[in-house]
Design an enzyme around this catalytic site. Structure first.
Site, mmCIF file in Angstrom:
data_model
loop_
_atom_site.group_PDB
_atom_site.id
_atom_site.type_symbol
_atom_site.label_atom_id
_atom_site.label_comp_id
_atom_site.label_asym_id
_atom_site.label_seq_id
_atom_site.Cartn_x
_atom_site.Cartn_y
_atom_site.Cartn_z
ATOM 1 N N MET A 8 11.734 25.120 2.404
ATOM 2 C CA MET A 8 10.915 24.420 1.425
ATOM 3 C C MET A 8 11.764 23.608 0.444
ATOM 4 O O MET A 8 11.425 22.480 0.097
ATOM 5 C CB MET A 8 10.039 25.415 0.653
ATOM 6 C CG MET A 8 9.054 24.721 -0.270
ATOM 7 S SD MET A 8 8.057 25.861 -1.245
ATOM 8 C CE MET A 8 6.997 26.571 -0.010
ATOM 9 N N TYR A 43 16.148 30.384 8.291
ATOM 10 C CA TYR A 43 14.949 31.091 8.782
ATOM 11 C C TYR A 43 14.892 31.131 10.301
ATOM 12 O O TYR A 43 15.234 30.145 10.973
ATOM 13 C CB TYR A 43 13.693 30.383 8.289
ATOM 14 C CG TYR A 43 13.337 30.674 6.849
ATOM 15 C CD1 TYR A 43 13.129 31.972 6.415
ATOM 16 C CD2 TYR A 43 13.210 29.633 5.941
ATOM 17 C CE1 TYR A 43 12.784 32.227 5.094
ATOM 18 C CE2 TYR A 43 12.871 29.880 4.617
ATOM 19 C CZ TYR A 43 12.662 31.178 4.202
ATOM 20 O OH TYR A 43 12.320 31.421 2.901
ATOM 21 N N ARG A 80 -10.202 -0.363 14.730
ATOM 22 C CA ARG A 80 -10.053 0.451 13.534
ATOM 23 C C ARG A 80 -10.998 -0.154 12.504
ATOM 24 O O ARG A 80 -12.163 0.164 12.501
ATOM 25 C CB ARG A 80 -8.579 0.450 13.105
ATOM 26 C CG ARG A 80 -8.200 1.582 12.186
ATOM 27 C CD ARG A 80 -6.715 1.602 11.889
ATOM 28 N NE ARG A 80 -6.231 0.377 11.231
ATOM 29 C CZ ARG A 80 -5.010 0.228 10.731
ATOM 30 N NH1 ARG A 80 -4.122 1.205 10.818
ATOM 31 N NH2 ARG A 80 -4.651 -0.885 10.144
ATOM 32 N N LYS A 101 0.853 -1.204 0.000
ATOM 33 C CA LYS A 101 0.000 0.000 0.000
ATOM 34 C C LYS A 101 0.886 1.251 0.000
ATOM 35 O O LYS A 101 2.112 1.148 0.204
ATOM 36 C CB LYS A 101 -0.903 -0.035 1.239
ATOM 37 C CG LYS A 101 -0.134 -0.008 2.563
ATOM 38 C CD LYS A 101 -1.013 -0.422 3.739
ATOM 39 C CE LYS A 101 -0.239 -0.304 5.049
ATOM 40 N NZ LYS A 101 -0.947 -0.914 6.175
HETATM 41 C C1 LIG Z 1 -0.159 -1.873 6.860
HETATM 42 C C2 LIG Z 1 -0.709 -3.176 7.276
HETATM 43 C C3 LIG Z 1 0.141 -4.296 7.372
HETATM 44 C C4 LIG Z 1 1.644 -4.201 7.251
HETATM 45 O O1 LIG Z 1 2.133 -3.601 8.427
HETATM 46 P P1 LIG Z 1 3.699 -3.336 8.675
HETATM 47 O O2 LIG Z 1 3.775 -2.860 10.060
HETATM 48 O O3 LIG Z 1 4.095 -2.307 7.680
HETATM 49 O O4 LIG Z 1 4.388 -4.633 8.456
HETATM 50 C C5 LIG Z 1 -0.450 -5.531 7.643
HETATM 51 N N1 LIG Z 1 -1.789 -5.635 7.830
HETATM 52 C C6 LIG Z 1 -2.622 -4.573 7.773
HETATM 53 C C7 LIG Z 1 -4.068 -4.761 8.020
HETATM 54 C C8 LIG Z 1 -2.107 -3.302 7.503
HETATM 55 O O5 LIG Z 1 -2.919 -2.244 7.475
#
Ligand SMILES: *Cc1c(COP(=O)(O)O)cnc(C)c1O
Length: 382
Positions: free
Chosen positions: A320, A267, A146, A48
């Site tokens: 920036m 800055y 979640r 992802k």
């Molecule tokens: C992002 C995610 C993972 C991978 O997690 P890492 O900590 O990056 O290994 C696995 N399962 C779910 C449901 C996730 O959202």
């Protein structure tokens, strides 16, 4: 499939402020290490967030060559991109089923991870409409609060042997505290996950993210889903990170200047120099996703760079498009206009830079800029 080391979607090196090198051989070897650690469990890959910032297409191409056949994305959009590259892969969409996109999931053979009764209903309705059984993963919440169904909701699904047309291929849950192996929530989640498995005894089970893989066989079940560790990030607090770095960022030096004692840099005059200091200014800043919080101020040192054995502390704030570093210790023949300073890589570990900015490697990696030139190496070794 991808034979050119350069990414056409990014600027060329001579036009860019920094160059990002992605080591696909390191990615592949990290995957193999996790696969071997998971022993009999199958090892998937989480890709992802554009493959945690390193580029989805290139990442999955290399992982597939290493032997990985199952992938997790967050969004259907990512799944469709993945499908273009890997017609044969198994692809799960972690953020579930998006209403109105059911036909697109089918066409791209994306398997939604169903995390609420409404999603199960929608997928089932679509299955009946197309008169086909449709694969799904079932996400049960075991303490993260979640995504995912409660045990009761999952039981209601399981009780009717799944609504007509939905075929569960995988049962998942997600660890909230995998990075802290001694946290009591881990044990609780394991117990709740065992209950969920009793509801779906025939369905393969998956609980472990990267940390879960390294936390031992109790967490492995049938399939593990590492993300960050594949990309070289640390996933457990307080222990040495065994993974190989995958991303290296080098910034172009625009100029080297002398700063006199009593003068300030950048800055807000946030940092005062106390000795004659040579400062290199590089062409990277927060517009590149190089977090402003990594900057330095009097009494609050920030991140650092590296060149030829020298550690180069940041001086002053991150702007920036620019960062200043203390290069007083580096000889002229090395430090000059056009030199390249490492800001991330073997000598500047991901989690140290991220830590200096008060964040984690995940955020730092996924912020990697479109303005950097990109080069993919290790293709033939992946
Ligand atoms: C992002 C995610 C993972 C991978 O997690 P890492 O900590 O990056 O290994 C696995 N399962 C779910 C449901 C996730 O959202």
């Amino acid at each position: 499939m991808f034979r050119s080391p350069f990414s056409p979607a990014h600027p060329r090196e001579q036009h860019a402020g920094a160059r990002l090198t992605i080591d696909l051989a390191a990615l592949a070897s990290n995957w193999r290490m996790l696969r071997d650690t998971a022993q009999t469990a199958q090892c998937a890959a989480v890709v992802k967030g554009d493959g945690y910032g390193i580029g989805l297409e290139r990442a999955v191409d290399a992982l597939w060559s290493a032997g990985c056949g199952t992938f997790f994305v967050a969004l259907p959009e990512e799944g469709m991109r993945l499908r273009e590259v890997l017609p044969g892969a198994t692809v799960y969409v972690l953020n579930g089923l998006f209403r109105g996109a059911e036909a697109d999931y089918c066409e791209a053979k994306l398997i939604p991870v169903l995390g609420s009764p409404g999603e199960v209903e929608d997928w089932s309705r679509h299955a009946r409409a197309v008169e086909r059984e449709l694969p799904a993963a079932i996400h049960v919440d075991t303490g993260m609060n979640r995504l995912g169904m409660t045990l009761d909701e999952a039981q209601a699904c399981a009780g009717v042997e799944m609504p007509p047309g939905v075929a569960p291929k995988l049962l998942i849950s997600h660890l909230a505290c995998g990075d802290s192996p001694d946290h009591p929530l881990n044990e609780q989640q394991l117990q709740r996950f065992s209950k969920a498995r009793e509801l779906f005894p025939e369905v393969p089970a998956s609980l472990a993210n990267s940390a879960g893989v390294l936390n031992g066989p109790a967490y492995h079940f049938d399939l593990v889903r590492p993300g960050i560790a594949l990309y070289g990030g640390a996933c457990r607090n307080g222990v040495e990170n065994p993974m190989a770095p995958v991303a290296t960022l080098e910034a172009r030096v625009l100029q080297v200047r002398e700063v006199a004692p009593g003068d300030t840099v950048g800055y807000g005059a946030a940092q005062t120099v106390h000795e004659p200091t040579r400062v290199a200014v590089v062409s990277v800043g927060y517009a590149d996703g190089f977090l402003r919080a990594a900057g330095s101020a009097d009494g609050a040192p920030g991140a650092y760079g590296w060149i030829a054995g020298h550690r180069l502390p940041f001086i002053g704030r991150v702007s920036m498009d620019l960062i200043a570093l203390d290069v007083s210790a580096v000889p002229d023949r090395i430090m000059h206009r056009g030199a390249w300073i490492e800001l991330l890589g073997r000598h500047v570990p991901l989690d140290e830079v991220a830590g200096a900015a008060g964040t984690i490697g995940y955020e730092y990696l996924t912020d990697l800029s479109r303005r950097y030139a990109r080069r993919y190496v290790g293709l033939d070794l992946a």
